[in-house]
Design a protein around this motif. Sequence first.
Motif, short mmCIF file in Angstrom:
data_model
loop_
_atom_site.label_atom_id
_atom_site.label_comp_id
_atom_site.label_asym_id
_atom_site.label_seq_id
_atom_site.Cartn_x
_atom_site.Cartn_y
_atom_site.Cartn_z
N ALA A 365 0.84 -1.20 0.00
CA ALA A 365 0.00 0.00 0.00
C ALA A 365 0.87 1.25 0.00
O ALA A 365 2.04 1.22 0.42
N PHE A 366 0.29 2.36 -0.47
CA PHE A 366 0.99 3.66 -0.47
C PHE A 366 0.18 4.67 0.32
O PHE A 366 -1.05 4.70 0.25
N GLU A 367 0.89 5.50 1.08
CA GLU A 367 0.21 6.55 1.83
C GLU A 367 1.13 7.76 1.97
O GLU A 367 2.35 7.62 2.09
N ILE A 368 0.53 8.96 1.92
CA ILE A 368 1.29 10.19 2.09
C ILE A 368 0.49 11.15 2.96
O ILE A 368 -0.74 11.19 2.88
N ASP A 369 1.18 11.91 3.80
CA ASP A 369 0.54 12.86 4.70
C ASP A 369 0.00 14.03 3.89
O ASP A 369 0.76 14.70 3.18
N PRO A 370 -1.31 14.31 3.97
CA PRO A 370 -1.87 15.42 3.18
C PRO A 370 -1.33 16.79 3.56
O PRO A 370 -1.50 17.75 2.80
N SER A 371 -0.65 16.90 4.71
CA SER A 371 -0.07 18.20 5.08
C SER A 371 1.22 18.49 4.32
O SER A 371 1.76 19.59 4.42
N GLU A 372 1.73 17.52 3.56
CA GLU A 372 2.92 17.73 2.73
C GLU A 372 2.72 18.97 1.86
O GLU A 372 1.74 19.09 1.13
N PRO A 373 3.65 19.95 1.96
CA PRO A 373 3.49 21.22 1.22
C PRO A 373 3.28 21.04 -0.29
O PRO A 373 2.53 21.81 -0.90
N ALA A 379 -3.40 21.28 -4.27
CA ALA A 379 -4.78 21.64 -3.94
C ALA A 379 -5.06 23.10 -4.31
O ALA A 379 -6.16 23.43 -4.79
N ASP A 380 -4.07 23.95 -4.13
CA ASP A 380 -4.21 25.37 -4.51
C ASP A 380 -4.39 25.51 -6.02
O ASP A 380 -5.18 26.34 -6.49
N ALA A 381 -3.62 24.72 -6.78
CA ALA A 381 -3.70 24.79 -8.25
C ALA A 381 -5.09 24.38 -8.73
O ALA A 381 -5.67 25.02 -9.61
N TYR A 382 -5.62 23.32 -8.16
CA TYR A 382 -6.99 22.91 -8.51
C TYR A 382 -7.97 24.04 -8.20
O TYR A 382 -8.87 24.34 -9.00
N GLU A 383 -7.82 24.65 -7.04
CA GLU A 383 -8.76 25.70 -6.63
C GLU A 383 -8.73 26.87 -7.60
O GLU A 383 -9.78 27.44 -7.95
N VAL A 402 3.44 3.14 -7.63
CA VAL A 402 3.51 4.43 -6.91
C VAL A 402 4.33 4.28 -5.64
O VAL A 402 5.22 5.10 -5.35
N GLU A 403 4.06 3.24 -4.86
CA GLU A 403 4.83 3.03 -3.63
C GLU A 403 6.30 2.79 -3.95
O GLU A 403 7.19 3.31 -3.28
N THR A 404 6.57 2.04 -5.02
CA THR A 404 7.95 1.76 -5.42
C THR A 404 8.66 3.04 -5.84
O THR A 404 9.81 3.29 -5.43
N LEU A 405 8.02 3.85 -6.67
CA LEU A 405 8.61 5.11 -7.11
C LEU A 405 8.97 5.99 -5.92
O LEU A 405 10.09 6.51 -5.82
N SER A 406 8.02 6.17 -5.02
CA SER A 406 8.24 7.06 -3.88
C SER A 406 9.35 6.54 -2.97
O SER A 406 10.19 7.30 -2.49
N ARG A 407 9.37 5.23 -2.75
CA ARG A 407 10.37 4.64 -1.85
C ARG A 407 11.76 4.64 -2.48
O ARG A 407 12.74 5.07 -1.84
N VAL A 408 11.88 4.19 -3.71
CA VAL A 408 13.20 4.07 -4.35
C VAL A 408 13.81 5.44 -4.59
O VAL A 408 15.02 5.64 -4.40
N LEU A 409 12.98 6.42 -4.99
CA LEU A 409 13.50 7.76 -5.31
C LEU A 409 13.47 8.70 -4.11
O LEU A 409 13.91 9.85 -4.21
N SER A 410 12.94 8.21 -2.97
CA SER A 410 12.83 9.04 -1.75
C SER A 410 12.19 10.39 -2.07
O SER A 410 12.69 11.46 -1.68
N ALA A 411 11.08 10.33 -2.81
CA ALA A 411 10.38 11.55 -3.23
C ALA A 411 8.88 11.38 -3.01
O ALA A 411 8.34 10.30 -3.27
N PRO A 412 8.20 12.41 -2.54
CA PRO A 412 6.75 12.31 -2.38
C PRO A 412 6.06 12.15 -3.73
O PRO A 412 6.48 12.74 -4.73
N ALA A 413 5.01 11.34 -3.74
CA ALA A 413 4.22 11.15 -4.96
C ALA A 413 2.97 12.02 -4.88
O ALA A 413 2.19 11.90 -3.94
N VAL A 414 2.81 12.91 -5.85
CA VAL A 414 1.67 13.81 -5.91
C VAL A 414 0.74 13.31 -7.00
O VAL A 414 1.07 13.36 -8.19
N MET A 415 -0.43 12.81 -6.59
CA MET A 415 -1.37 12.22 -7.55
C MET A 415 -2.48 13.21 -7.88
O MET A 415 -3.42 13.39 -7.11
N MET A 416 -2.32 13.86 -9.02
CA MET A 416 -3.29 14.85 -9.50
C MET A 416 -4.06 14.25 -10.67
O MET A 416 -3.67 14.39 -11.82
#
Length: 451
Positions: A365-373, A379-383, A402-416
């Motif tokens: 599974a993949f999860e990211i904290d929504p408070s991530e800037p 969210a601002d761009a959508y608005e 998605v989980e693999t990308l985020s973990r291997v590259l140590s980068a947050p995944a932004v799903m828009m």
Amino acid sequence: MDYQSYFSKQREQHLNELSELLRIPSISALSEHKADVKKAAEWIADSLRRAGLEGVEVHPTAGHPIIYAEHLHAPGKPTVLVYGHYDVQPVDPLNLWETPPFEPSIRNGKLYARGATDDKGQVFMHVKAVEAILKQEKELPVNIKFCIEGEEEVTSPNLPIFLKDNQEKLASDLVLISDTALMAPGKPAICTGLRGLCSLEVSVFTANTDLHSGSFGGGVPNALHALVSLLASLHDDKGRVAVEGFYKGVPELTPMVREEFAKQQFDEEKLRQDLGLTSLYGEEGYTFVERVGARPTLELNGVYGGFQGEGSKTVIPKEAHAKITCRLVGEQDPQDMLDKIERHLHDHLQEGATIKIVQIEKARAFEIDPSEPLLQKAADAYEKIYGTRALFTKDGGSIPIVETLSRVLSAPAVMMGFGLPDENLHAPNEHFNLENFDKGLLTIVEYLKSL
């Protein structure tokens, strides 16, 4: 810069180009379409070159090609890796398509074709958004890399190898993905969680041949009876999975998480009516959105055996089969889940039967904290474009990479995502609402500039 006017002027050309891509039957699961998948990869690579991207490469793999491209002329600015896929699902059943799946058709403001929303249309938008900025401003506000694969619909078997071998090349500050959906028309959403996945096939065997039910009925084991009994043991009467240890690693839903789900104001009664059901069903104590977004499942995807032709055949089948998938959440380990299910099946097998189990897919599974800037900026761009700020949601589906990308590259995944839940992805008459094609282009430009 007036991007709305720019995209309006280019709209017909863009849709013509997208239709070219949609005409290519790049079905990754079917070997007879291997050449078509390669053709789609080359088409994407050419579109990236035309857009002004550099270092465009089509990497062969043991399966289907991976495309890489970059534009790295913004020193000191963030680097964005855009991920997507150009392969599509099979089209069966073909007779349910109103128009042929690989002959794109626009009806009532919707573009119909296999891959229109999943994921060719959404990937294409990123290419055109980058092209628009380069044409209008001659430079990008960020550094951009593209990694577009041709095996997402078959669980991306070769992309993890590519990621591991090219970590430096793919290094980025965030991974930007458009392969999800808005909540509803005009209601944008940013997915902050995807369920993991594991799957297996079960075969139950009894006698060495099918038997006459008059001569042997009641005196020998029946493979179908044994399988049905076995499958019934997998759940209790409250909808919970009865496999010992199945819920290990599953987080409890906090009041804050449940409040976020409640904000979706999901209409369960409308869903019930739309699906023609007498009632919804699931794990007791959870709402529909909680069940599909944050709880694990064990589902039967296919059960078969015995005589299935017209009329009656009084036979006791010698074998029966089932296909099972689980959606996983939190820290559930897919291999651990498969091992526990296999143990349960062996322990609950009816006397006189034997069993064969084949483990298949595994994804965390993949999860990211929504408070991530970076998510807050999305969210601002959508608005700014939709007039409504995006809600943060959890998706019941799985995009294993998605989980693999985020973990291997140590980068947050932004799903828009810019699809809609009712666009028939994986089903006949898949389509993409062109209102979200138009707004999506503007939203991507807005997001890249905001970074």
